[in-house]
Motif scaffolding. Structure first.
Motif, PDB file in Angstrom:
ATOM      1  N   GLY A  14       0.821  -1.206   0.000  1.00 16.95           N
ATOM      2  CA  GLY A  14       0.000   0.000   0.000  1.00 16.95           C
ATOM      3  C   GLY A  14       0.856   1.259   0.000  1.00 16.95           C
ATOM      4  O   GLY A  14       2.001   1.257  -0.432  1.00 16.95           O
ATOM      5  N   ASP A  15       0.307   2.340   0.543  1.00 13.98           N
ATOM      6  CA  ASP A  15       1.002   3.630   0.563  1.00 13.98           C
ATOM      7  C   ASP A  15       1.422   4.038   1.970  1.00 13.98           C
ATOM      8  O   ASP A  15       1.542   5.225   2.267  1.00 13.98           O
ATOM      9  CB  ASP A  15       0.107   4.713  -0.051  1.00 13.98           C
ATOM     10  N   VAL A  16       1.653   3.068   2.822  1.00 11.01           N
ATOM     11  CA  VAL A  16       2.056   3.365   4.193  1.00 11.01           C
ATOM     12  C   VAL A  16       3.514   3.808   4.188  1.00 11.01           C
ATOM     13  O   VAL A  16       4.391   3.054   3.759  1.00 11.01           O
ATOM     14  CB  VAL A  16       1.865   2.120   5.103  1.00 11.01           C
ATOM     15  N   PRO A  17       3.808   5.030   4.640  1.00 12.25           N
ATOM     16  CA  PRO A  17       5.176   5.560   4.585  1.00 12.25           C
ATOM     17  C   PRO A  17       6.207   4.687   5.292  1.00 12.25           C
ATOM     18  O   PRO A  17       7.329   4.537   4.798  1.00 12.25           O
ATOM     19  CB  PRO A  17       5.066   6.932   5.262  1.00 12.25           C
ATOM     20  N   GLU A  18       5.850   4.077   6.428  1.00 17.36           N
ATOM     21  CA  GLU A  18       6.845   3.258   7.143  1.00 17.36           C
ATOM     22  C   GLU A  18       7.167   1.946   6.421  1.00 17.36           C
ATOM     23  O   GLU A  18       8.131   1.277   6.766  1.00 17.36           O
ATOM     24  CB  GLU A  18       6.444   2.996   8.596  1.00 17.36           C
ATOM     25  N   THR A  20       7.785   1.895   3.093  1.00 17.87           N
ATOM     26  CA  THR A  20       8.430   2.267   1.838  1.00 17.87           C
ATOM     27  C   THR A  20       9.738   1.518   1.614  1.00 17.87           C
ATOM     28  O   THR A  20      10.005   1.016   0.522  1.00 17.87           O
ATOM     29  CB  THR A  20       8.679   3.795   1.785  1.00 17.87           C
ATOM     30  N   GLU A  21      10.562   1.413   2.647  1.00 16.26           N
ATOM     31  CA  GLU A  21      11.851   0.732   2.508  1.00 16.26           C
ATOM     32  C   GLU A  21      11.651  -0.755   2.203  1.00 16.26           C
ATOM     33  O   GLU A  21      12.313  -1.315   1.331  1.00 16.26           O
ATOM     34  CB  GLU A  21      12.687   0.903   3.784  1.00 16.26           C
ATOM     35  N   ALA A  22      10.734  -1.398   2.915  1.00 12.50           N
ATOM     36  CA  ALA A  22      10.460  -2.821   2.674  1.00 12.50           C
ATOM     37  C   ALA A  22       9.912  -3.028   1.265  1.00 12.50           C
ATOM     38  O   ALA A  22      10.258  -4.003   0.589  1.00 12.50           O
ATOM     39  CB  ALA A  22       9.479  -3.346   3.716  1.00 12.50           C
ATOM     40  N   LYS A  23       9.071  -2.104   0.820  1.00 12.44           N
ATOM     41  CA  LYS A  23       8.517  -2.196  -0.524  1.00 12.44           C
ATOM     42  C   LYS A  23       9.633  -2.094  -1.575  1.00 12.44           C
ATOM     43  O   LYS A  23       9.667  -2.881  -2.523  1.00 12.44           O
ATOM     44  CB  LYS A  23       7.496  -1.086  -0.773  1.00 12.44           C
ATOM     45  N   MET A  24      10.570  -1.187  -1.375  1.00  9.69           N
ATOM     46  CA  MET A  24      11.681  -1.021  -2.328  1.00  9.69           C
ATOM     47  C   MET A  24      12.576  -2.260  -2.343  1.00  9.69           C
ATOM     48  O   MET A  24      13.025  -2.695  -3.400  1.00  9.69           O
ATOM     49  CB  MET A  24      12.496   0.232  -1.985  1.00  9.69           C
ATOM     50  N   ARG A  25      12.828  -2.855  -1.155  1.00  7.68           N
ATOM     51  CA  ARG A  25      13.642  -4.085  -1.098  1.00  7.68           C
ATOM     52  C   ARG A  25      12.932  -5.224  -1.829  1.00  7.68           C
ATOM     53  O   ARG A  25      13.556  -5.986  -2.570  1.00  7.68           O
ATOM     54  CB  ARG A  25      13.912  -4.480   0.348  1.00  7.68           C
ATOM     55  N   ALA A  26      11.628  -5.331  -1.612  1.00  8.63           N
ATOM     56  CA  ALA A  26      10.860  -6.394  -2.283  1.00  8.63           C
ATOM     57  C   ALA A  26      10.930  -6.220  -3.797  1.00  8.63           C
ATOM     58  O   ALA A  26      11.105  -7.192  -4.535  1.00  8.63           O
ATOM     59  CB  ALA A  26       9.415  -6.386  -1.799  1.00  8.63           C
ATOM     60  N   LYS A  27      10.808  -4.991  -4.260  1.00 10.25           N
ATOM     61  CA  LYS A  27      10.886  -4.741  -5.703  1.00 10.25           C
ATOM     62  C   LYS A  27      12.276  -5.049  -6.241  1.00 10.25           C
ATOM     63  O   LYS A  27      12.422  -5.593  -7.349  1.00 10.25           O
ATOM     64  CB  LYS A  27      10.483  -3.301  -6.015  1.00 10.25           C
TER      65      LYS A  27
END
Length: 119
Positions: A14-18, A20-27
């Protein structure tokens, strides 16, 4: 978590700011693994072989459909249809048995047997 596209990652985090880092690592992990798969696929030719197989099955299905939509005009024609059914069963042991094709062959046999004899 198992994901196969960047869109799935976006939906999961989703768009949860906290997050963001995990989302970038997953990508980054997904991109790395996709690149490794693409390289291996190019060397081994899996996708090309899969595409060729799908085209061959499609062509076979079209030819079989042509065979079964036309009525047989002889016992040999019905035998050819039944032979095709048996060959289909040999090629596809896990598929559902081809009942519509057998019904078409039976209809042809009934129609041939109801015609007056030419003897």
């Amino acid at each position: 978590m198992a994901v196969f596209t960047f869109e799935e990652i976006d939906r999961r985090f989703g768009d949860v700011p906290e997050d963001t880092e995990a989302k970038m690592r997953a990508k980054a992990v997904l991109a790395e693994r996709q690149a490794a798969w693409d390289s291996l696929d190019e060397r081994l030719g899996y996708s090309r072989a899969k595409q060729a197989e799908e085209e061959a099955f499609s062509l076979r299905d079209g030819r079989l459909n042509d065979l079964f939509v036309k009525p047989a005009y002889s016992v040999a024609g019905v035998a050819a249809k039944l032979h095709a059914v048996l060959a289909m069963g040999d090629d596809s042991p896990g598929d559902e048995f081809p009942w519509p094709q057998i019904r078409a062959a039976m209809t042809d046999l009934l129609n041939l047997s109801s015609r007056p004899s030419s003897i």
